[in-house]
Design a protein around this motif. Structure first.
Motif, PDB file in Angstrom:
ATOM      1  N   SER A 189       4.234  36.816  30.616  1.00  0.00           N
ATOM      2  CA  SER A 189       3.891  35.693  31.499  1.00  0.00           C
ATOM      3  C   SER A 189       4.645  34.411  31.148  1.00  0.00           C
ATOM      4  N   ILE A 190       5.250  34.336  29.957  1.00  0.00           N
ATOM      5  CA  ILE A 190       6.158  33.211  29.696  1.00  0.00           C
ATOM      6  C   ILE A 190       7.395  33.356  30.579  1.00  0.00           C
ATOM      7  N   ASN A 191       7.907  34.571  30.669  1.00  0.00           N
ATOM      8  CA  ASN A 191       9.063  34.821  31.533  1.00  0.00           C
ATOM      9  C   ASN A 191       8.768  34.456  32.984  1.00  0.00           C
TER      10      ASN A 191
ATOM     11  N   ILE B  48      10.574  36.171  24.508  1.00  0.00           N
ATOM     12  CA  ILE B  48      11.227  34.880  24.716  1.00  0.00           C
ATOM     13  C   ILE B  48      11.051  33.973  23.502  1.00  0.00           C
ATOM     14  N   TYR B  49       9.910  34.047  22.862  1.00  0.00           N
ATOM     15  CA  TYR B  49       9.693  33.230  21.658  1.00  0.00           C
ATOM     16  C   TYR B  49      10.745  33.535  20.595  1.00  0.00           C
ATOM     17  N   VAL B  50      10.876  34.815  20.266  1.00  0.00           N
ATOM     18  CA  VAL B  50      11.746  35.186  19.156  1.00  0.00           C
ATOM     19  C   VAL B  50      13.219  34.940  19.486  1.00  0.00           C
ATOM     20  N   SER B  51      13.547  34.911  20.763  1.00  0.00           N
ATOM     21  CA  SER B  51      14.953  34.752  21.138  1.00  0.00           C
ATOM     22  C   SER B  51      15.347  33.311  21.479  1.00  0.00           C
ATOM     23  N   THR B  52      14.362  32.410  21.678  1.00  0.00           N
ATOM     24  CA  THR B  52      14.729  31.046  22.098  1.00  0.00           C
ATOM     25  C   THR B  52      14.158  29.925  21.245  1.00  0.00           C
ATOM     26  N   LEU B  53      13.065  30.164  20.525  1.00  0.00           N
ATOM     27  CA  LEU B  53      12.412  29.045  19.832  1.00  0.00           C
ATOM     28  C   LEU B  53      13.257  28.488  18.690  1.00  0.00           C
TER      29      LEU B  53
ATOM     30  N   HIS C  38       7.597  30.800  38.711  1.00  0.00           N
ATOM     31  CA  HIS C  38       6.652  29.778  39.182  1.00  0.00           C
ATOM     32  C   HIS C  38       7.373  28.464  39.505  1.00  0.00           C
ATOM     33  N   GLY C  39       8.634  28.379  39.090  1.00  0.00           N
ATOM     34  CA  GLY C  39       9.394  27.163  39.344  1.00  0.00           C
ATOM     35  C   GLY C  39       9.319  26.148  38.223  1.00  0.00           C
ATOM     36  N   MET C  40       9.152  26.637  36.978  1.00  0.00           N
ATOM     37  CA  MET C  40       8.980  25.742  35.835  1.00  0.00           C
ATOM     38  C   MET C  40      10.234  25.650  34.965  1.00  0.00           C
ATOM     39  N   GLY C  41      11.369  26.122  35.456  1.00  0.00           N
ATOM     40  CA  GLY C  41      12.592  26.012  34.678  1.00  0.00           C
ATOM     41  C   GLY C  41      12.972  27.309  34.005  1.00  0.00           C
ATOM     42  N   GLU C  42      14.030  27.255  33.215  1.00  0.00           N
ATOM     43  CA  GLU C  42      14.558  28.436  32.551  1.00  0.00           C
ATOM     44  C   GLU C  42      13.622  28.930  31.441  1.00  0.00           C
ATOM     45  N   SER C  43      13.912  30.145  30.953  1.00  0.00           N
ATOM     46  CA  SER C  43      13.022  30.799  29.995  1.00  0.00           C
ATOM     47  C   SER C  43      12.855  30.013  28.707  1.00  0.00           C
ATOM     48  N   GLN C  44      13.918  29.418  28.216  1.00  0.00           N
ATOM     49  CA  GLN C  44      13.811  28.642  26.979  1.00  0.00           C
ATOM     50  C   GLN C  44      12.836  27.483  27.158  1.00  0.00           C
ATOM     51  N   ALA C  45      12.903  26.820  28.294  1.00  0.00           N
ATOM     52  CA  ALA C  45      11.990  25.707  28.565  1.00  0.00           C
ATOM     53  C   ALA C  45      10.554  26.205  28.682  1.00  0.00           C
ATOM     54  N   GLY C  46      10.380  27.373  29.298  1.00  0.00           N
ATOM     55  CA  GLY C  46       9.045  27.940  29.432  1.00  0.00           C
ATOM     56  C   GLY C  46       8.447  28.297  28.090  1.00  0.00           C
ATOM     57  N   ALA C  47       9.273  28.848  27.191  1.00  0.00           N
ATOM     58  CA  ALA C  47       8.787  29.206  25.859  1.00  0.00           C
ATOM     59  C   ALA C  47       8.358  27.965  25.088  1.00  0.00           C
ATOM     60  N   ALA C  48       9.143  26.919  25.162  1.00  0.00           N
ATOM     61  CA  ALA C  48       8.787  25.676  24.472  1.00  0.00           C
ATOM     62  C   ALA C  48       7.495  25.108  25.038  1.00  0.00           C
ATOM     63  N   ARG C  49       7.359  25.164  26.343  1.00  0.00           N
ATOM     64  CA  ARG C  49       6.158  24.636  26.984  1.00  0.00           C
ATOM     65  C   ARG C  49       4.923  25.434  26.570  1.00  0.00           C
ATOM     66  N   ALA C  50       5.053  26.751  26.525  1.00  0.00           N
ATOM     67  CA  ALA C  50       3.931  27.601  26.136  1.00  0.00           C
ATOM     68  C   ALA C  50       3.517  27.335  24.694  1.00  0.00           C
ATOM     69  N   LEU C  51       4.487  27.224  23.799  1.00  0.00           N
ATOM     70  CA  LEU C  51       4.168  26.963  22.395  1.00  0.00           C
ATOM     71  C   LEU C  51       3.441  25.641  22.243  1.00  0.00           C
ATOM     72  N   LYS C  52       3.920  24.611  22.905  1.00  0.00           N
ATOM     73  CA  LYS C  52       3.289  23.300  22.808  1.00  0.00           C
ATOM     74  C   LYS C  52       1.887  23.304  23.414  1.00  0.00           C
ATOM     75  N   ALA C  53       1.698  24.128  24.438  1.00  0.00           N
ATOM     76  CA  ALA C  53       0.382  24.210  25.069  1.00  0.00           C
ATOM     77  C   ALA C  53      -0.639  24.902  24.179  1.00  0.00           C
TER      78      ALA C  53
END
Length: 749
Positions: free
Chosen positions: A278-280, A310-315, A285-300
């Motif tokens: 669901s991060i992918n 996505i976490y292991v490949s972009t964080l 959903h229109g929230m930007g690229e995968s790296q941005a989504g992973a950062a947003r999810a972690l901060k949330a």
């Protein structure tokens, strides 16, 4: 006084022990994390599902290599655990999660069916048995319970929940958590519960899976959030995010939802995992690229990425760019390590692999007996005109329908470890019950459907099925032939197991046309017909209700479906189940639920300008709480010890229920309240209590309910939970629509 001192000392001792355990755990994890590299920490955040074609790790040697490098925190299999603890640098064990939804090998009825028992002890028992069987098979974490409130039966995942009521759903949520986790999470017969889907997933627009959710905060707090909160208060150790948006922001990246509400307001300290990739999906959903989504999810506040990788490949890159902090990564890693510690995996990584114990407990007699009892109590008698049921075990019985001899369908949705060979079909159950006393004839009678779209949706073109009129005519003729020879006909109709559950929404929730044709032909014989429904959701059954004298809702009832149906069909068990989700007359009524608010122009069939349909009545076909018995109950003697209530006081409500029928039976007595005047519009009634009682024929029992000011509280327009003085209706009945006794109380300042 001495007892009070002893209790106080016990509580203090418990708190000291818990604090000591937490301190020991914190020291252990601090020392471990000090040794971990950044990538090893990110690896703990990575849940590999074992599905191929993912960006980082795939099945086979690729997955094993990433485990050796410490880049996988969760996956299943004994071989994978051996690699993790023997071949990785820090020997950190894996946590193995699976969808153990309504049983592991011993499959119970679907959760919606089990909720119709109105029996928290049996729901808890089903979860205990599931935990016991999963817990010797390498599984220590279940993605259950699903506690989403659902008021739209088109949504396939209504099968996985407890229906439409937040108060009742909260009780069910607690029972599942207690059953899975027990009192000691480190015990080998308990597993970690995962509450899902946080939040509001059951309110997907149009009943279509993965779809948008949009509602007010007031509706969230009052109607949809309570079961999640109840599960967390019961000690659930983990939580799964939802696919949908909340306030326009995907739940997986919603800081208000996962941090402000869940962590700060509710005090949740456990592990948060995403739903599948669901991060992918935040990108779509229109929230930007995968790296941005992973950062947003972690901060949330999301700790673990299920299958998206996505976490292991972009964080790592996001950390370099200052888009996330080391503290945020460490926080997520710590929560995962804490879950593993509490499960006892650091002490014994292989404690959940016990082949010897598995042979003793999986599908053992105790578990099978429980499955039969639970399936019997899940069945709801929807209609029984002319007292057609129970049947006698004599004569010739024609059993027809595509679900009559199906084993796999009885397993229902999300029963991945269930095997058809362990299922008693409904036909087998009827034969088992009648033995040589009756002759049982069988014909399939029809296919599940002849709708080309329904037959082939989600199939590859090479696998398409072409309906055959000749085949249907042949099946129908076979059923007519045995019906001519029979004294009574039992038609088993409904849905394939694939028509409910995830990604299984239906716009038309009626019985398919070819099955209806079969039923009509059986009725045309003039012989008595009993309709047994096997399905995963409420259905629209207006025609069936008008023409069939007896209707049994048997659901997808698990491995003992057939024996359980026979127990009810022949009266060895007097049905007691009651619906926890409304059955509409038409899909045009959806969303439909009993605890709706009134309108400014309530229905008046004689007035044009009132809130009504022109073509059907407003009321449902079968309301929330509905369910008949082979006996009848009379309600009388409503007495209150007082009619005025103050905060911290209790009103005792007493009544008498008498079994005026000829059979012993159980009744589920339901208590509803209505706030007659408040600062916001309130529902026409709300369930606030029930009592399930066995009453012998001709006997009476006194039933007592306690009403407190807490039962009268609600969320106001400012999202403050509390009470307001005023009058309240007290209603007691056999269903939400069958109110037998009514009075009024007043809440004072």
């Amino acid at each position: 006084m001495k007892n009070a001192i002893c209790i106080f000392i016990t509580i203090i001792t418990f708190c000291v022990n818990v604090s000591a355990q937490d301190a020991k755990m914190n020291i252990f994890i601090d020392q471990l994390m000090n040794k971990m590299t950044l990538m090893e920490k990110l690896g703990q955040l990575n849940l590999a599902s074992g599905v191929g074609n993912l960006p980082v790790a795939t099945e086979g040697s690729g997955l094993e290599d990433f485990i050796r490098k410490g880049l996988i925190g969760s996956t299943g299999g004994k071989r994978n655990q051996e690699i993790a603890v023997n071949e990785s640098r820090l020997k950190i064990p894996l946590i193995a999660g699976e969808d153990v939804i309504h049983g592991y090998n011993t499959i119970f009825p679907i959760p919606l069916a089990m909720s119709c028992m109105w029996d928290m002890e049996l729901i808890e028992k089903s979860a205990q048995i599931a935990a016991t069987e999963a817990g010797v098979s390498g599984i220590c974490w279940t993605y259950s319970p699903m506690v989403d409130i659902c008021r739209d039966p088109r949504w396939g995942r209504i099968a996985e929940g407890a229906g439409e009521d937040p108060w009742y759903g909260s009780l069910v949520a607690k029972a599942y958590v207690k059953g899975y986790q027990g009192n000691d999470l480190s015990a080998s017969n308990t597993i970690l519960a995962c509450v899902k889907h946080f939040a509001l997933y059951g309110a997907s627009e149009a009943g279509r899976d993965y779809n948008t959710v949009d509602m007010s905060r007031l509706s969230m707090y009052q109607d949809y959030l309570p079961p999640y909160k109840a599960a967390i208060d019961a000690g659930a150790g983990s939580l799964m995010t939802a696919f949908n948006v909340v306030d326009g922001i995907p739940a997986t990246g919603n800081k208000w939802l996962l941090d402000d509400l869940l962590r700060k307001d509710w005090g949740f300290k456990g592990l948060v995992v995403t739903d599948y990739a669901s991060i992918n999906s935040m990108k779509t959903h229109g929230m930007g690229e995968s790296q941005a989504g992973a950062a947003r999810a972690l901060k949330a506040g999301v700790d673990m990425d299920l299958a998206g990788q996505i976490y292991v490949s972009t964080l790592g890159k996001s950390l370099e760019e200052g888009k996330v902090t080391q503290q945020e990564i460490d926080r997520a890693c710590r929560r995962i390590l804490e879950a593993k510690y509490k499960l006892g995996l650091f002490d014994d990584p292989f404690k959940y692999f016990n082949e010897k114990k598995a042979k003793e407990v999986i599908l053992c007699k105790e578990h099978i007996d429980a499955a039969r009892e639970i399936a019997s109590r899940s069945i709801v008698l929807l209609k029984n005109n002319k007292e057609l049921l129970p049947l006698k075990k004599t004569g010739k019985i024609a059993v027809v329908g595509p679900l009559a001899n199906s084993k796999s369908d009885m397993l229902g949705t999300w029963s991945w470890k269930g095997k058809a060979e362990n299922v008693i079909s409904i036909l087998e159950g009827i034969k088992n019950a009648t033995g040589t006393k009756a002759k049982v004839l069988y014909a399939k009678g029809s296919s599940y459907t002849t709708d080309p779209y329904l037959l082939n949706v989600s199939k590859k073109k090479a696998d398409y099925i072409t309906p055959s009129i000749e085949k249907e005519n042949q099946l129908l003729q076979e059923a007519k032939n045995i019906a001519d020879k029979a004294d009574i006909i039992v038609a088993v109709l409904g849905e394939s197991r694939d028509w409910s559950g995830e990604a299984a929404s239906r716009s038309d929730i009626s019985i398919p046309e070819c099955q209806q044709t079969l039923l009509k032909e059986m009725l045309a014989t003039g012989k008595p017909v009993v309709l047994i429904l096997s399905n995963g959701r409420p259905l629209t059954l207006t025609w069936e209700d008008e023409h069939v004298d007896a209707v049994l809702e048997a659901w997808h009832g698990g491995v003992q479906t057939g024996n359980a149906v026979a127990d009810v069909l022949f009266g060895d068990y007097n049905p007691s189940g009651k619906l926890t989700a409304t059955f509409p007359r038409s899909v045009g009524q959806i969303p439909i639920y009993y605890n709706h608010k009134n309108t400014g122009n309530p229905i008046n069939v004689e007035a044009k300008y009132s809130s009504k349909y022109l073509d059907i009545p407003n009321d449902p076909l079968y309301p929330f709480g509905h369910g008949l018995s082979y006996t009848r109950f009379e309600y009388s003697n409503l007495v209150l010890d007082k009619t005025k209530l103050k905060t911290n006081e209790t009103i005792k409500v007493k009544l008498t229920v008498t079994n005026i029928g000829k059979r012993d039976g159980e009744e589920i007595v339901q208590l509803y309240l209505r706030d007659l005047a408040a600062s916001i519009s309130r529902p026409v009634k709300e369930l606030k209590g029930y009592k399930k009682v066995m009453i012998p024929s001709g006997k009476s029992k006194e039933i007592t309910f306690d009403i407190t000011s807490e039962d009268l509280a609600f969320w106001n327009k400012d999202l403050v939970f509390g009470t307001e003085p005023g009058a309240f209706d007290v209603m007691i009945g056999s269903s939400s629509a069958d109110i037998r006794l009514k009075t009024t109380i007043d809440l004072e300042n």
